[in-house]
Scaffold this active site. Structure first.
Site, short mmCIF file in Angstrom:
data_model
loop_
_atom_site.label_atom_id
_atom_site.label_comp_id
_atom_site.label_asym_id
_atom_site.label_seq_id
_atom_site.Cartn_x
_atom_site.Cartn_y
_atom_site.Cartn_z
N SER A 137 1.03 -1.14 -0.05
CA SER A 137 0.02 0.01 0.04
C SER A 137 1.04 1.18 0.16
O SER A 137 2.10 1.30 0.67
CB SER A 137 -0.76 0.17 1.21
OG SER A 137 -1.62 1.44 1.40
N TYR A 150 -3.94 -2.76 9.39
CA TYR A 150 -3.82 -3.04 7.92
C TYR A 150 -2.48 -2.34 7.42
O TYR A 150 -1.57 -2.92 6.77
CB TYR A 150 -5.02 -2.12 7.01
CG TYR A 150 -4.80 -2.41 5.51
CD1 TYR A 150 -5.22 -3.22 4.86
CD2 TYR A 150 -4.18 -1.24 4.76
CE1 TYR A 150 -5.24 -3.53 3.40
CE2 TYR A 150 -4.03 -1.40 3.30
CZ TYR A 150 -4.58 -2.26 2.73
OH TYR A 150 -4.39 -2.44 1.60
N LYS A 154 0.90 -4.61 6.09
CA LYS A 154 1.52 -4.13 4.67
C LYS A 154 2.93 -3.60 5.01
O LYS A 154 3.96 -3.89 4.12
CB LYS A 154 0.88 -2.90 3.89
CG LYS A 154 -0.72 -3.28 3.52
CD LYS A 154 -0.39 -4.65 2.57
CE LYS A 154 -1.80 -4.76 1.98
NZ LYS A 154 -1.71 -6.07 0.78
#
Length: 273
Positions: A137, A150, A154
């Site tokens: 990301s 999240y 990542k």
């Protein structure tokens, strides 16, 4: 690589994975498309007979991943391009998340990607090289309220992928960390697990939702041309930001981080290490 490449794409039933699969098929390549639910891929398989193989797979299951990769490699006689794309969202504050939610999230977003990388590397080496795209990301360089886990998954995948790139390059395997910008993938809807909100965070949650805003994100298909050009490069970059606005945001975040370090340089230099 051969002119007609063989792709293995995880999370291929929707969003970016689906867009990459469609772009590869349009280029004349063959695709093994993995997803937990392959029903959405049946129509695409009918449109490309003999060139798309749907593969039911839960990347959180390490044994299933290794078995699935064996089937994927056998489908067309090898693998050329692997897109480690499967993932989901755990939305909520750090304090709100349960142990079960955190572990389930990282089982997919981090460990699942590691299992896929481990399983495909022997096949890429046997092929004499190949491409492994690790989808992370544009925000993996720092955490943000409500999406901390999240970002954590990542960021961990970023770090492991840097090491993996060094380990694999001697065998002709090129690893690229693909830092995706914001696309209309359904990540915040069908791909999201929500925590139970604590009232203490109500004001912050409202501010974050206002910050996310109602802007319409671009469609995943608009990201596919950059990925198709990436896999065609003889010497691809180790990192690539995909998204014009995201490119600007990442550079801005990097400058802000450097400025913050510089502002406390005097304190850092008090220690000799």
């Amino acid at each position: 690589m051969s002119k007609s490449r063989i792709w293995f794409i995880t999370g291929a039933s929707r969003g970016l994975g689906r867009a990459f699969a469609e772009a590869a098929l349009a280029a004349g390549d063959r695709v093994v498309a993995a997803a937990r639910n392959v029903e959405p891929l049946e129509e695409l398989a009918d449109q490309h007979p003999g060139r798309l193989v749907p593969l039911a797979l839960d990347v959180a299951d390490r044994g299933a991943v290794f078995d699935g990769v064996e089937r994927a490699a056998a489908a067309f006689g090898g693998l050329d391009v692997v897109v480690n794309n499967a993932g989901g969202m755990l939305y909520g504050m750090v304090e709100e998340a349960t142990e079960e939610q955190i572990r389930a999230h990282l089982d997919v977003n981090f460990f699942g990607a590691v299992w896929v990388a481990q399983a495909v590397l022997p096949h890429l080496r046997a092929r004499g090289g190949g491409r492994l795209l690790q989808v992370t990301s544009m925000g993996s360089g720092g955490g943000m309220a409500t999406v901390g886990f999240y970002g954590a998954g990542k960021a961990a995948l970023d770090s492991v992928s840097e090491a993996l790139a060094m380990e694999a390059e001697g065998y002709g395997v090129k690893v690229t960390i693909v830092q995706m910008g914001g696309y209309n993938t359904g990540l915040f809807t069908t791909g999201t697990t929500n925590t139970d909100p604590l009232p203490e965070y109500a004001a912050l949650r409202t501010r974050m939702e206002e910050m996310w805003g109602d802007a319409v994100a671009p469609e995943p298909a608009t990201a596919a041309p950059a990925v198709m050009e990436l896999v065609a490069l003889p010497d691809p970059p180790r990192r690539l930001i995909v998204g014009s606005q995201s490119f600007d945001h990442v550079l801005e975040m990097g400058r802000a981080q450097t400025d913050a370090y510089r502002s406390w340089e005097h304190l850092s230099r008090l220690a000799p290490g």
